[in-house]
Design an enzyme around this catalytic site. Structure first.
Site, PDB file in Angstrom:
ATOM      1  N   ASP A  50       5.603  11.012   0.369  1.00  0.00           N
ATOM      2  CA  ASP A  50       6.076  11.967  -0.638  1.00  0.00           C
ATOM      3  C   ASP A  50       4.999  13.022  -0.892  1.00  0.00           C
ATOM      4  O   ASP A  50       5.200  13.958  -1.670  1.00  0.00           O
ATOM      5  CB  ASP A  50       6.532  11.274  -1.924  1.00  0.00           C
ATOM      6  N   SER A  51       3.857  12.914  -0.174  1.00  0.00           N
ATOM      7  CA  SER A  51       2.866  13.995  -0.179  1.00  0.00           C
ATOM      8  C   SER A  51       3.474  15.263   0.422  1.00  0.00           C
ATOM      9  O   SER A  51       2.887  16.344   0.322  1.00  0.00           O
ATOM     10  CB  SER A  51       1.599  13.581   0.595  1.00  0.00           C
ATOM     11  N   ASP A  89       8.507   7.077   2.205  1.00  0.00           N
ATOM     12  CA  ASP A  89       8.297   6.850   0.770  1.00  0.00           C
ATOM     13  C   ASP A  89       9.604   6.973  -0.002  1.00  0.00           C
ATOM     14  O   ASP A  89      10.340   7.953   0.180  1.00  0.00           O
ATOM     15  CB  ASP A  89       7.350   7.919   0.208  1.00  0.00           C
ATOM     16  N   LYS A 119       8.447   2.628   1.716  1.00  0.00           N
ATOM     17  CA  LYS A 119       7.241   2.308   0.942  1.00  0.00           C
ATOM     18  C   LYS A 119       7.528   2.612  -0.527  1.00  0.00           C
ATOM     19  O   LYS A 119       8.138   3.627  -0.852  1.00  0.00           O
ATOM     20  CB  LYS A 119       6.038   3.124   1.434  1.00  0.00           C
ATOM     21  N   GLU A 121       5.604   2.480  -4.550  1.00  0.00           N
ATOM     22  CA  GLU A 121       4.334   2.375  -5.279  1.00  0.00           C
ATOM     23  C   GLU A 121       4.467   1.395  -6.440  1.00  0.00           C
ATOM     24  O   GLU A 121       5.381   1.526  -7.260  1.00  0.00           O
ATOM     25  CB  GLU A 121       3.926   3.751  -5.830  1.00  0.00           C
ATOM     26  N   GLU A 188      -4.997   2.486  -2.025  1.00  0.00           N
ATOM     27  CA  GLU A 188      -5.486   3.860  -2.152  1.00  0.00           C
ATOM     28  C   GLU A 188      -6.601   3.959  -3.191  1.00  0.00           C
ATOM     29  O   GLU A 188      -6.449   3.531  -4.340  1.00  0.00           O
ATOM     30  CB  GLU A 188      -4.319   4.798  -2.533  1.00  0.00           C
TER      31      GLU A 188
HETATM   32  O1  KIV Z   1       2.505  10.198   0.345  1.00  0.00           O
HETATM   33  C1  KIV Z   1       1.515   9.899   1.031  1.00  0.00           C
HETATM   34  O2  KIV Z   1       1.059  10.663   1.877  1.00  0.00           O
HETATM   35  C2  KIV Z   1       0.897   8.604   0.804  1.00  0.00           C
HETATM   36  C3  KIV Z   1      -0.412   8.323   1.476  1.00  0.00           C
HETATM   37  C4  KIV Z   1      -1.492   9.077   0.842  1.00  0.00           C
HETATM   38  C5  KIV Z   1      -0.699   6.876   1.558  1.00  0.00           C
HETATM   39  O3  KIV Z   1       1.429   7.801   0.081  1.00  0.00           O
END
Ligand code: KIV
Length: 270
Positions: A50-51, A89, A119, A121, A188
């Site tokens: 989600d980055s 994510d 994934k 969190e 992280e």
């Molecule tokens: O969204 C992302 O890029 C991440 C990584 C930094 C692990 O969750």
């Protein structure tokens, strides 16, 4: 279709890599062309993170990205990838409410993008959501330590779990995620010593970002490691290129060639 050079990476392969002590390399990708390059280079896991909210859309946090946008990025990546395991994510607000909502978000990602895993969190607070997703046969990667979707609770992106209370909670959450069936956990921005201890205490692979070298693998955001994003320089980041300057230079040359009538020349036309 071209035959893959290496065998396809599965969650089982990652487990074996941990057992053998082979380190796991993971990078983010959000589009077809980038995913093709890093898959061809032999990356083990591609994270459609989600980055994307930051590096693709220019938002300040990961919070605004939607499920539809994540599915768009994930489907583009999936059309390119032959070997890597692709993890997507679940974006903010699509799994924290209740486990039914979490399952329906995960199912949309798997059905509409064809990805391999999701994934999420968090630890104990999202246990029911993870349980429900796992019970539908969808592999889940956990994410502990600095969890950027909770930035408004933390208020800052500094190193997490430095005090014993938070460290103990993280140890327990890592064991819980292993116990309920996650296939791996991202750690992280936590002290290297804690990340090593957690890695040694659980049987599933840990993937670190700013968590030192004692983890089973590493992940970086592709735009950061290639230097496309040049205004983000945390201590844990190793930059392998300065693509911002290189691409800017190439664009500058193109502009000059167009304006000076050097481009196109006779060989570049019909
Ligand atoms: O969204 C992302 O890029 C991440 C990584 C930094 C692990 O969750």
């Amino acid at each position: 279709m071209k035959a893959p050079v290496f065998p396809k990476v599965t969650t089982h392969v990652l487990q074996e890599m941990k057992l053998k002590g082979d380190k796991i390399a993971m990078l983010t990708a959000y589009d077809y062309s980038m995913a093709k390059i890093i898959d061809d280079a032999g990356i083990d896991i591609i994270l459609v993170g989600d980055s994307a909210s930051n590096v693709m859309a220019g938002h300040k946090t990961t919070l605004p990205i939607t499920l539809n946008e994540m599915i768009y990025h994930a489907s583009s990546v999936m059309r390119a990838v032959e070997r890597a395991l692709v993890v997507v994510d679940l974006p903010f607000g699509t799994y924290q409410g209740n486990s039914r909502e979490a399952l329906s978000s995960a199912i949309r990602i798997m059905k509409e993008s064809n990805a391999n895993a999701v994934k999420l969190e968090g630890g104990r607070e999202i246990k029911d959501s993870i349980d429900r997703i796992l019970s539908a046969g969808i592999p889940v990667m956990g994410h502990l330590g600095l969890t950027p979707q909770s930035i408004n609770k933390f208020g800052t992106y500094v190193v997490r779990a430095k005090d014993e209370e938070e460290a103990q909670r993280l140890r327990e959450d890592a064991s819980l995620l292993e116990e309920i069936g996650c296939f791996s956990i991202v750690l992280e921005k936590i002290p290297a010593r804690l990340a090593t201890e957690v890695t040694n205490n659980i049987k599933i692979p840990t993937i670190g970002i700013g968590a030192g070298s004692g983890v089973d693998g590493q992940v970086l955001v592709i735009h950061d490691m290639l230097g496309i994003n040049h205004d983000f320089s945390p201590r844990f980041l190793r930059r392998y290129h300065n693509l911002f300057e290189e691409m800017k230079g190439a664009v500058g040359m193109y502009i000059k060639d167009v304006k000076s009538l050097d481009f196109p020349n006779e060989r570049e036309q019909y």
